[in-house]
Design a protein around this motif. Sequence first.
Motif, PDB file in Angstrom:
ATOM      1  N   THR A  70      14.734  64.412   9.579  1.00 25.05           N
ATOM      2  CA  THR A  70      16.217  64.930  10.059  1.00 25.05           C
ATOM      3  C   THR A  70      16.151  64.503  11.561  1.00 25.05           C
ATOM      4  O   THR A  70      17.465  63.880  11.957  1.00 25.05           O
ATOM      5  CB  THR A  70      16.268  66.464  10.010  1.00 25.05           C
ATOM      6  OG1 THR A  70      15.925  67.053   8.877  1.00 25.05           O
ATOM      7  CG2 THR A  70      17.463  66.906  10.742  1.00 25.05           C
ATOM      8  N   ILE A  71      15.221  64.374  12.192  1.00 22.81           N
ATOM      9  CA  ILE A  71      15.569  63.803  13.718  1.00 22.81           C
ATOM     10  C   ILE A  71      15.585  62.337  13.664  1.00 22.81           C
ATOM     11  O   ILE A  71      16.512  61.840  14.322  1.00 22.81           O
ATOM     12  CB  ILE A  71      13.868  63.937  14.476  1.00 22.81           C
ATOM     13  CG1 ILE A  71      13.708  65.580  14.735  1.00 22.81           C
ATOM     14  CG2 ILE A  71      13.926  63.233  15.770  1.00 22.81           C
ATOM     15  CD1 ILE A  71      12.147  65.618  14.983  1.00 22.81           C
ATOM     16  N   ARG A  72      15.025  61.424  13.092  1.00 24.67           N
ATOM     17  CA  ARG A  72      15.356  60.154  12.843  1.00 24.67           C
ATOM     18  C   ARG A  72      16.848  59.838  12.278  1.00 24.67           C
ATOM     19  O   ARG A  72      17.466  59.236  12.920  1.00 24.67           O
ATOM     20  CB  ARG A  72      14.466  59.618  11.881  1.00 24.67           C
ATOM     21  CG  ARG A  72      12.958  59.368  12.109  1.00 24.67           C
ATOM     22  CD  ARG A  72      12.202  58.369  11.276  1.00 24.67           C
ATOM     23  NE  ARG A  72      10.512  58.446  11.778  1.00 24.67           N
ATOM     24  CZ  ARG A  72       9.819  59.032  11.027  1.00 24.67           C
ATOM     25  NH1 ARG A  72      10.058  59.990  10.213  1.00 24.67           N
ATOM     26  NH2 ARG A  72       8.485  59.059  11.485  1.00 24.67           N
ATOM     27  N   LYS A  73      17.295  60.699  11.438  1.00 23.10           N
ATOM     28  CA  LYS A  73      18.533  60.890  10.816  1.00 23.10           C
ATOM     29  C   LYS A  73      19.657  60.825  11.998  1.00 23.10           C
ATOM     30  O   LYS A  73      20.485  60.051  12.106  1.00 23.10           O
ATOM     31  CB  LYS A  73      18.851  61.546   9.679  1.00 23.10           C
ATOM     32  CG  LYS A  73      20.226  61.654   9.017  1.00 23.10           C
ATOM     33  CD  LYS A  73      20.306  62.637   8.045  1.00 23.10           C
ATOM     34  CE  LYS A  73      21.613  62.728   7.282  1.00 23.10           C
ATOM     35  NZ  LYS A  73      21.814  63.795   6.191  1.00 23.10           N
ATOM     36  N   MET A  74      19.510  62.024  12.764  1.00 23.11           N
ATOM     37  CA  MET A  74      20.075  62.317  13.894  1.00 23.11           C
ATOM     38  C   MET A  74      20.401  61.411  14.665  1.00 23.11           C
ATOM     39  O   MET A  74      21.539  60.776  15.427  1.00 23.11           O
ATOM     40  CB  MET A  74      20.074  63.562  14.489  1.00 23.11           C
ATOM     41  CG  MET A  74      19.899  64.839  13.622  1.00 23.11           C
ATOM     42  SD  MET A  74      21.631  65.174  13.088  1.00 23.11           S
ATOM     43  CE  MET A  74      21.412  64.692  11.387  1.00 23.11           C
ATOM     44  N   GLN A  75      19.147  60.428  15.111  1.00 30.45           N
ATOM     45  CA  GLN A  75      19.179  59.567  16.299  1.00 30.45           C
ATOM     46  C   GLN A  75      19.961  58.202  15.430  1.00 30.45           C
ATOM     47  O   GLN A  75      20.784  57.461  16.156  1.00 30.45           O
ATOM     48  CB  GLN A  75      17.851  59.208  16.409  1.00 30.45           C
ATOM     49  CG  GLN A  75      17.291  60.182  17.462  1.00 30.45           C
ATOM     50  CD  GLN A  75      15.871  59.565  18.182  1.00 30.45           C
ATOM     51  OE1 GLN A  75      15.148  59.154  17.442  1.00 30.45           O
ATOM     52  NE2 GLN A  75      16.002  59.904  19.240  1.00 30.45           N
ATOM     53  N   ARG A  76      19.654  58.055  14.141  1.00 26.75           N
ATOM     54  CA  ARG A  76      20.133  56.899  13.655  1.00 26.75           C
ATOM     55  C   ARG A  76      21.547  56.870  13.598  1.00 26.75           C
ATOM     56  O   ARG A  76      22.372  55.938  13.640  1.00 26.75           O
ATOM     57  CB  ARG A  76      19.551  56.463  12.121  1.00 26.75           C
ATOM     58  CG  ARG A  76      20.082  55.163  11.494  1.00 26.75           C
ATOM     59  CD  ARG A  76      19.076  54.924  10.439  1.00 26.75           C
ATOM     60  NE  ARG A  76      19.027  56.162   9.221  1.00 26.75           N
ATOM     61  CZ  ARG A  76      18.236  56.760   9.060  1.00 26.75           C
ATOM     62  NH1 ARG A  76      17.235  56.829   9.690  1.00 26.75           N
ATOM     63  NH2 ARG A  76      18.272  57.845   8.287  1.00 26.75           N
ATOM     64  N   HIS A  77      22.314  57.995  13.169  1.00 28.70           N
ATOM     65  CA  HIS A  77      23.631  58.134  12.883  1.00 28.70           C
ATOM     66  C   HIS A  77      24.514  58.561  14.028  1.00 28.70           C
ATOM     67  O   HIS A  77      25.719  58.522  14.032  1.00 28.70           O
ATOM     68  CB  HIS A  77      23.747  59.133  11.795  1.00 28.70           C
ATOM     69  CG  HIS A  77      23.379  58.629  10.335  1.00 28.70           C
ATOM     70  ND1 HIS A  77      23.986  57.625   9.743  1.00 28.70           N
ATOM     71  CD2 HIS A  77      22.266  59.159   9.608  1.00 28.70           C
ATOM     72  CE1 HIS A  77      23.420  57.460   8.600  1.00 28.70           C
ATOM     73  NE2 HIS A  77      22.459  58.205   8.592  1.00 28.70           N
ATOM     74  N   HIS A  78      23.778  59.035  15.173  1.00 29.43           N
ATOM     75  CA  HIS A  78      24.532  59.495  16.259  1.00 29.43           C
ATOM     76  C   HIS A  78      23.630  58.903  17.619  1.00 29.43           C
ATOM     77  O   HIS A  78      23.390  59.659  18.476  1.00 29.43           O
ATOM     78  CB  HIS A  78      24.364  61.189  16.517  1.00 29.43           C
ATOM     79  CG  HIS A  78      24.900  61.682  14.947  1.00 29.43           C
ATOM     80  ND1 HIS A  78      25.839  61.424  14.339  1.00 29.43           N
ATOM     81  CD2 HIS A  78      23.803  62.605  14.289  1.00 29.43           C
ATOM     82  CE1 HIS A  78      25.966  62.341  12.961  1.00 29.43           C
ATOM     83  NE2 HIS A  78      24.717  62.799  13.237  1.00 29.43           N
TER      84      HIS A  78
END
Length: 434
Positions: A70-78
Amino acid sequence: MKNALMNENKLATYGVNVLGCKVNQYDAQQIEQLLEDYGLVRAEVPGEADVIVVHTCGVTAAAAQKSRQTIRKMQRHHPLAQVIVTGCAANEELTQVGRPPVFRVPAGADWLQRLAAQLDSLAMPNRGAGRGIETDTFTISRFEGHTRAFMKVQDGCDIGCSYCIIPRLRKAPRDKAIEDAVREATALTEAGYREIIVTGVSVGLYGRETGSSLAELLRHLAAIPEIGRIRLSSLHPGELTDELLEVWGSSPHIMPHLHLSLQSGSNAILAAMRRGYTAEEYADAVARARAALDTPAFTTDVIVGFPGETDACFEESYAFCKAIGFSQLHVFTYSPRPRTLAATMANQVNGAIATKRSERLRALGERMSLDYHRRFIGKQVEVLIEGVRDGKATGYTRHYIPATFETTTALRRQIAVIKASEATLSGISGMNSL
C-alpha cells in the motif's frame, strides 16, 4: 528541493488509508480529526490529496506485506503527495520501503503526539494545532462512514501469546480514563450513533493498573443519557468476571453478544499458544455468561494447524467447538509470524493438512451459525439499520445477527422491530412488525 517547494505552499487536503482491525479503524478517526485540526479537509478524490496517511497493520506477515504494498502504491500513484506511515507496521519492518521523504510514526503510547510533531514540520494551515495533545485523551466525536462507532478504551498488551507480535508492536497496556470515555461516548451519542462498540487491543485488561475495571467502565457508559447500544469487541475467558456479568445482565444497553476468543479447544495446543486458560475454564466462562444473559451469542476465533497440532488435537478442538455452539466461527489457518516464539517451534503442520482441517471446521461453523439464526424464527427482534437500498433495509440485531426486511420508510441508524420469518447462513429476514 522538493521539500522546500512543498513548504512554500500550504497543504490543503488529506486522505487516510487504513488497514486492519477495529482499533486501527478507531485510530484512523483520530488521525482524520487531528488533520482537520491542522486545517486540512478530506480530498474529494483521494489521489489528489496533499497529505496521505497509511495506517498500517502488522498482526500477520501477510498484513505487514500488504502494508508495504500500500505504501509503494500510494507513492507510485501520488508522487506529489506527502506520505506519512503510521500504525503497527510503521517500524523497522518498513524502514526500506518507499522513497524518501516518508515520515514513519510507529504504534506506542505517544504515537499521536509524535504524529503531531511530524505534521508541525510540514506547511500546515494551522501549524502547531496538535501541540499538547495526549493520545489516550484525544477523543473523537464522529465515526465517518459508519453506522456504529468504535470507541477504543484500551491499547497495548503484555499477555504474550506465543504466536502474536502485537505486544512488541503496540507495547505495554494502557487505558483511557473513565471520564474521557464517558465524554467521548456522550459526544458520539449526541452525534446520532445508536451503537458504540467498546474496543481495545486487549480490552479485558482495562483497569488492571489503576484499580478500576471494565465492569466499572460499562456501568458509567450505560448511565449516559440517551445512550443506545453498547457492544464489547472481544475478551479472554478469564476476563469474564462475575462483576462484569452482573453489570452486563442488569443493563438493557449492553448487547447480549460476546466475541470470546478461543484459538483452540485442545489443552495441549492452548498451553503451547500460552493462552493462559484451559478448555474447561473456557467452557465455564460460557456457562456463566449463558446463565446471566439472554440467549447470548458467542463468536470466536480458532487457529488451525498450530505447531504440534496432531490429528487428535484437532479432533479435540473440533468437538469442543461443536459442544459450545458458537453463533459465528472465524477460522484461521496458522502461518508463522516472524519474530514470535511459535515461528521457531518444532513440528510445524503440513500446509495441505492444515487447509483440510480448516475446511472441516469452517463447515461446522456454518452449521452452527444456521442453527443459532433459526432460534429466532417467529420472534420479534430489534434491528439497527445500517443501510436501505431498493426498498430493503439491512442491519444487525442485538445478538449481532445480520437482518434484512422490506421497507418504504426505514432510515439509516433507526432501530426497527421485525418478526423473523426466515433464517439462512447469512442471517435472518422478516417483516417490520410495527
